[in-house]
Design an enzyme around this catalytic site. Structure first.
Site, PDB file in Angstrom:
ATOM      1  N   ARG A 228       0.867  -1.176   0.000  1.00 10.81           N
ATOM      2  CA  ARG A 228       0.000   0.000   0.000  1.00 10.81           C
ATOM      3  C   ARG A 228       0.901   1.222   0.000  1.00 10.81           C
ATOM      4  NH1 ARG A 228      -3.726  -2.577  -1.491  1.00 10.81           N
ATOM      5  NH2 ARG A 228      -5.685  -3.015  -0.433  1.00 10.81           N
ATOM      6  N   GLU A 257      -3.579   7.629  -4.410  1.00 12.22           N
ATOM      7  CA  GLU A 257      -3.968   7.113  -5.731  1.00 12.22           C
ATOM      8  C   GLU A 257      -5.310   7.700  -6.172  1.00 12.22           C
ATOM      9  OE1 GLU A 257      -3.932   2.853  -5.369  1.00 12.22           O
ATOM     10  OE2 GLU A 257      -1.848   2.868  -4.737  1.00 12.22           O
ATOM     11  N   HIS A 275      -1.298   0.674  -9.841  1.00 14.97           N
ATOM     12  CA  HIS A 275      -1.894  -0.296  -8.897  1.00 14.97           C
ATOM     13  C   HIS A 275      -2.538  -1.466  -9.653  1.00 14.97           C
ATOM     14  CE1 HIS A 275      -3.669  -0.797  -4.610  1.00 14.97           C
ATOM     15  NE2 HIS A 275      -3.413  -1.968  -5.180  1.00 14.97           N
TER      16      HIS A 275
HETATM   17  O1  A2R Z   1       3.770  -9.237  11.353  1.00 14.08           O
HETATM   18  P1  A2R Z   1       3.250 -10.618  11.125  1.00 14.08           P
HETATM   19  O2  A2R Z   1       4.177 -11.645  11.771  1.00 14.08           O
HETATM   20  O3  A2R Z   1       1.801 -10.756  11.447  1.00 14.08           O
HETATM   21  O4  A2R Z   1       3.391 -10.839   9.552  1.00 14.08           O
HETATM   22  C1  A2R Z   1       2.594 -10.192   8.595  1.00 14.08           C
HETATM   23  C2  A2R Z   1       3.216  -8.902   8.055  1.00 14.08           C
HETATM   24  N1  A2R Z   1       2.875  -7.725   8.856  1.00 14.08           N
HETATM   25  C3  A2R Z   1       3.792  -6.872   9.343  1.00 14.08           C
HETATM   26  N2  A2R Z   1       5.132  -6.852   9.239  1.00 14.08           N
HETATM   27  C4  A2R Z   1       5.799  -5.857   9.870  1.00 14.08           C
HETATM   28  N3  A2R Z   1       5.181  -4.878  10.557  1.00 14.08           N
HETATM   29  C5  A2R Z   1       3.840  -4.842  10.697  1.00 14.08           C
HETATM   30  N4  A2R Z   1       3.259  -3.872  11.382  1.00 14.08           N
HETATM   31  C6  A2R Z   1       3.090  -5.883  10.066  1.00 14.08           C
HETATM   32  N5  A2R Z   1       1.761  -6.178   9.969  1.00 14.08           N
HETATM   33  C7  A2R Z   1       1.653  -7.299   9.247  1.00 14.08           C
HETATM   34  O5  A2R Z   1       2.631  -8.772   6.746  1.00 14.08           O
HETATM   35  C8  A2R Z   1       2.595 -11.067   7.338  1.00 14.08           C
HETATM   36  O6  A2R Z   1       3.859 -11.649   7.155  1.00 14.08           O
HETATM   37  C9  A2R Z   1       2.349 -10.066   6.216  1.00 14.08           C
HETATM   38  C10 A2R Z   1       0.934 -10.081   5.679  1.00 14.08           C
HETATM   39  O7  A2R Z   1       0.673 -11.351   5.156  1.00 14.08           O
HETATM   40  P2  A2R Z   1      -0.815 -11.871   4.865  1.00 14.08           P
HETATM   41  O8  A2R Z   1      -1.708 -11.525   5.993  1.00 14.08           O
HETATM   42  O9  A2R Z   1      -0.711 -13.291   4.450  1.00 14.08           O
HETATM   43  O10 A2R Z   1      -1.316 -10.962   3.670  1.00 14.08           O
HETATM   44  P3  A2R Z   1      -1.147 -11.196   2.098  1.00 14.08           P
HETATM   45  O11 A2R Z   1      -2.259 -12.002   1.576  1.00 14.08           O
HETATM   46  O12 A2R Z   1       0.239 -11.620   1.791  1.00 14.08           O
HETATM   47  O13 A2R Z   1      -1.376  -9.704   1.589  1.00 14.08           O
HETATM   48  C11 A2R Z   1      -0.550  -8.634   2.054  1.00 14.08           C
HETATM   49  C12 A2R Z   1      -1.008  -7.299   1.519  1.00 14.08           C
HETATM   50  C13 A2R Z   1      -2.492  -6.984   1.555  1.00 14.08           C
HETATM   51  O14 A2R Z   1      -2.966  -6.646   2.829  1.00 14.08           O
HETATM   52  C14 A2R Z   1      -2.600  -5.831   0.582  1.00 14.08           C
HETATM   53  O15 A2R Z   1      -2.340  -4.608   1.232  1.00 14.08           O
HETATM   54  C15 A2R Z   1      -1.470  -6.099  -0.378  1.00 14.08           C
HETATM   55  O16 A2R Z   1      -0.712  -7.192   0.170  1.00 14.08           O
HETATM   56  O17 A2R Z   1      -2.001  -6.472  -1.619  1.00 14.08           O
END
Ligand code: A2R
Length: 310
Positions: A228, A257, A275
């Site tokens: 994002r 955007e 995007h």
């Molecule tokens: O932090 P963790 O251990 O929950 O890992 C998640 C990480 N994550 C973060 N890393 C660092 N600082 C943060 N504040 C933080 N918040 C979350 O991002 C996890 O490794 C990753 C997200 O993975 P998923 O939930 O599997 O999401 P996905 O399907 O890979 O999609 C990611 C994003 C979407 O939310 C859209 O914004 C974009 O890709 O298209």
């Protein structure tokens, strides 16, 4: 038939399937006055990750039961409020992993091999006039730092593996993966040639890629953002690219955007996309199907296939 409010663009196929079970209202054709008059009958909302649901719209719908989001990112939906009101929110995880990962790889290669510069070199006739184009950089054996090693992050790591990288990652928690974990983003950036952002948006990740992280990535470093726009401090990014503190940036997402700062557009060391991380016919069809399936399943059984974790 129950009533669904469709915010943002839904495909014709989505609208056709929804129309079999719902009376469909398109927000683009209405306004807040219409909403006030019709609010009570609307039980479902379909939206996308960019438009989300504005707080005043959510607040105006007393009988809202479910929001089906066409996209994996749902930071434009207030899930705290949805949880408080017992509104189910769904999204489309998984089906876009490979496509977004391909977009990330495309941006990495375009930066490393100066795809846009060399394409312009041929089109402008410079090749004929000046001879061979300047050399570029090899993507072999680079250290690739992935910020957010979730579903898409892991797909990116897999797709980049043929270039023999050292893959490292930063997230809040350590994962059970064969890559080195950094609990500090700046330290990871300092050790990386490429930093790829693929976390969710929202308050927690807002501008976590700041001036210090960009400086740590350094003059030979490449930033890729397919997460994002909010994840990267865009002002600091422009400054780093203009001053040479950062080498290159490949960006699919931006803070405001579809507005992209002129400074980013003027820079020769950026590759910019509108995007389109998941924007292929095949992947958008899979996302559209999942969005509608969640909606219909909720109507028929009260359950859903892919709720957001909250
Ligand atoms: O932090 P963790 O251990 O929950 O890992 C998640 C990480 N994550 C973060 N890393 C660092 N600082 C943060 N504040 C933080 N918040 C979350 O991002 C996890 O490794 C990753 C997200 O993975 P998923 O939930 O599997 O999401 P996905 O399907 O890979 O999609 C990611 C994003 C979407 O939310 C859209 O914004 C974009 O890709 O298209």
């Amino acid at each position: 038939m129950p009533d669904v409010l469709v915010i943002g663009g839904a495909t014709e196929a989505m609208l056709a399937r929804m129309s079999e079970k719902f009376t469909v209202h398109k927000w683009a054709e209405h306004d807040m006055d219409w909403l006030e008059e019709n609010a009570e009958k609307i039980t479902h909302v379909v939206t996308n990750g960019h438009d989300g649901v504005r707080p005043e719209i959510m607040a105006a719908l007393p009988n809202l039961q479910m929001i089906s989001c066409y996209g994996v990112g749902y930071d434009a939906i207030d899930t705290t409020e949805a949880v408080r009101r017992g509104i189910m929110v769904t999204h489309t995880p998984g089906v876009l992993n490979d496509e977004v990962a391909t977009t990330a790889v495309m941006l990495v290669l375009a930066c490393y091999r100066e795809l846009l510069r060399d394409d312009a070199y041929v089109r402008s006739g410079e090749w004929e006039k000046k001879g061979s184009a300047p050399l570029t950089r090899s993507l072999e054996n680079q250290t690739i730092g992935i910020l957010g090693l979730g579903r898409i992050g892991q797909a990116i790591a897999t797709k980049l593996a043929p270039w023999n990288p050292t893959t490292v990652y930063h997230s809040r928690t350590k994962k059970d993966v064969p890559y080195t974990y950094y609990d500090n983003l700046e330290a990871m950036a300092a050790d990386s040639d490429i930093l790829i952002c693929i976390t969710p948006g929202g308050a927690e990740t807002r501008k976590i890629v700041n001036a210090e992280v960009l400086a740590a990535l350094g003059p030979k470093g490449t930033l890729i953002n397919v997460a994002r726009g909010s994840v990267v401090d865009e002002t600091a990014l422009i400054d780093a690219l203009q001053s040479g503190k950062l080498g290159w940036a490949g960006l699919d997402v931006f803070e405001q955007e579809p507005k992209v700062p002129q400074a980013l557009r003027d820079l020769p060391n950026t590759v910019l996309l509108p995007h389109v991380g998941s924007a292929t016919v095949e992947t958008r069809t899979a996302m559209a199907n999942l969005t509608v399936e969640n909606l219909l399943q909720h109507l028929e059984t009260g359950t859903v296939a892919t709720p957001v974790p909250e």
